[in-house]
Motif scaffolding. Structure first.
Motif, PDB file in Angstrom:
ATOM      1  N   TYR A  25     148.370  35.966 -41.309  1.00 36.83           N
ATOM      2  CA  TYR A  25     149.197  36.579 -42.353  1.00 36.83           C
ATOM      3  C   TYR A  25     150.605  36.868 -41.830  1.00 36.83           C
ATOM      4  CZ  TYR A  25     150.933  40.046 -45.658  1.00 36.83           C
ATOM      5  OH  TYR A  25     151.710  40.731 -46.548  1.00 36.83           O
ATOM      6  N   HIS A  28     152.527  33.496 -41.265  1.00 37.84           N
ATOM      7  CA  HIS A  28     152.834  32.839 -42.535  1.00 37.84           C
ATOM      8  C   HIS A  28     154.043  33.480 -43.213  1.00 37.84           C
ATOM      9  CE1 HIS A  28     151.833  30.688 -46.321  1.00 37.84           C
ATOM     10  NE2 HIS A  28     152.346  31.772 -46.877  1.00 37.84           N
ATOM     11  N   ASN A  29     154.115  34.810 -43.141  1.00 41.05           N
ATOM     12  CA  ASN A  29     155.184  35.541 -43.814  1.00 41.05           C
ATOM     13  C   ASN A  29     156.380  35.828 -42.913  1.00 41.05           C
ATOM     14  OD1 ASN A  29     154.095  36.241 -46.644  1.00 41.05           O
ATOM     15  ND2 ASN A  29     152.385  36.761 -45.307  1.00 41.05           N
ATOM     16  N   LYS A  58     162.133  32.059 -42.004  1.00 38.72           N
ATOM     17  CA  LYS A  58     162.453  33.391 -42.514  1.00 38.72           C
ATOM     18  C   LYS A  58     163.833  33.403 -43.154  1.00 38.72           C
ATOM     19  CE  LYS A  58     162.784  38.228 -41.037  1.00 38.72           C
ATOM     20  NZ  LYS A  58     162.625  39.161 -39.883  1.00 38.72           N
ATOM     21  N   ASP A 163     158.218  31.090 -52.016  1.00 42.89           N
ATOM     22  CA  ASP A 163     156.859  30.879 -51.506  1.00 42.89           C
ATOM     23  C   ASP A 163     156.509  29.397 -51.471  1.00 42.89           C
ATOM     24  OD1 ASP A 163     156.297  33.552 -51.082  1.00 42.89           O
ATOM     25  OD2 ASP A 163     155.406  33.862 -53.055  1.00 42.89           O
ATOM     26  N   ASN A 166     158.331  27.758 -48.595  1.00 46.30           N
ATOM     27  CA  ASN A 166     157.734  28.150 -47.321  1.00 46.30           C
ATOM     28  C   ASN A 166     156.442  27.382 -47.061  1.00 46.30           C
ATOM     29  OD1 ASN A 166     157.527  29.824 -44.933  1.00 46.30           O
ATOM     30  ND2 ASN A 166     155.956  31.003 -45.988  1.00 46.30           N
ATOM     31  N   THR A 179     147.406  31.428 -45.950  1.00 43.58           N
ATOM     32  CA  THR A 179     146.862  32.278 -44.898  1.00 43.58           C
ATOM     33  C   THR A 179     145.342  32.318 -44.985  1.00 43.58           C
ATOM     34  OG1 THR A 179     146.890  34.306 -46.230  1.00 43.58           O
ATOM     35  CG2 THR A 179     148.914  33.738 -45.050  1.00 43.58           C
TER      36      THR A 179
END
Length: 213
Positions: A25, A28-29, A58, A163, A166, A179
């Protein structure tokens, strides 16, 4: 029917699996500092391939959230030149975001010129033509945020595009685009639906999705 929690008392949970879910998580973010702190605290082996390009992802993600789609496109092409060429839907959405931002800034002439040069080539396909017909009327509204297309100006819409971009970048580098937590929730939902169908004639399913969370 409520579930007796004692049914699960003897089920062992692998701590390593939990750590992998959390790390997945964070990576991924693009929470690099948190990911590195978590790795240091748990003694996990640092997955260098996952951390690679995280800062660039990012930056691109936040550019989209800020409405700076053209800069996001530029950095994405520097990261991997063929990503957007192979994903016309995503490229169209990013260019559309720039068109919307021009309208919000009341740069109507510039917005129209941008649509003619960058968006009109997409109009040969019906799905893009339909989308163009949705947001082109923004030009006619002195206050676009009060138009019927106001959702195109929302942070939620930019989040959706960010999103998608990404996930596309992650997939390009052969990294998981979802994730482990998302996959678990999806699997739990499917199990819930299957059990609901099986138990439909006898009563409610034997457990709640909350048990998985």
């Amino acid at each position: 029917m409520d579930v007796d929690p004692r049914r699960y008392e003897n089920i062992a949970i692998n701590e390593q699996d939990v750590q992998n879910i959390v790390l997945s998580y964070l990576i991924h973010n693009c929470y690099r500092e948190s990911a590195e702190s978590f790795i240091a605290c748990t003694g996990m082996k640092q997955p260098e391939d996952y951390l690679e390009n995280m800062e660039k992802r990012k930056r691109i993600f936040h550019l989209v959230l800020e409405g700076n789609a053209l800069k996001a496109i530029e950095l994405t092409e520097q990261l991997a030149q063929d990503i957007l060429q192979n994903n016309k839907d995503l490229l169209f959405d990013l260019l559309s975001l720039h068109f919307v931002e021009l309208n919000c800034s009341r740069k109507c002439t510039e917005a129209l010129e941008f649509a003619q040069t960058k968006l009109s080539p997409f109009a040969t396909e019906k799905k893009y033509m339909d989308k163009l017909e949705d947001f082109m009327p923004l030009l006619a509204y002195p206050e676009p945020e009060k138009s019927p297309m106001f959702h195109l100006l929302s942070l939620e819409y930019r989040q959706q595009v960010a999103d998608s971009l990404n996930r596309t970048i992650l997939a390009h580098f052969n990294l998981p685009s979802y994730t482990a937590m998302e996959k678990l929730i999806q699997q739990a939902t499917v199990v819930r639906q299957c059990l609901s169908q099986e138990a439909g004639k006898e009563g409610p399913p034997p457990f709640s999705l909350k048990e998985f969370l």
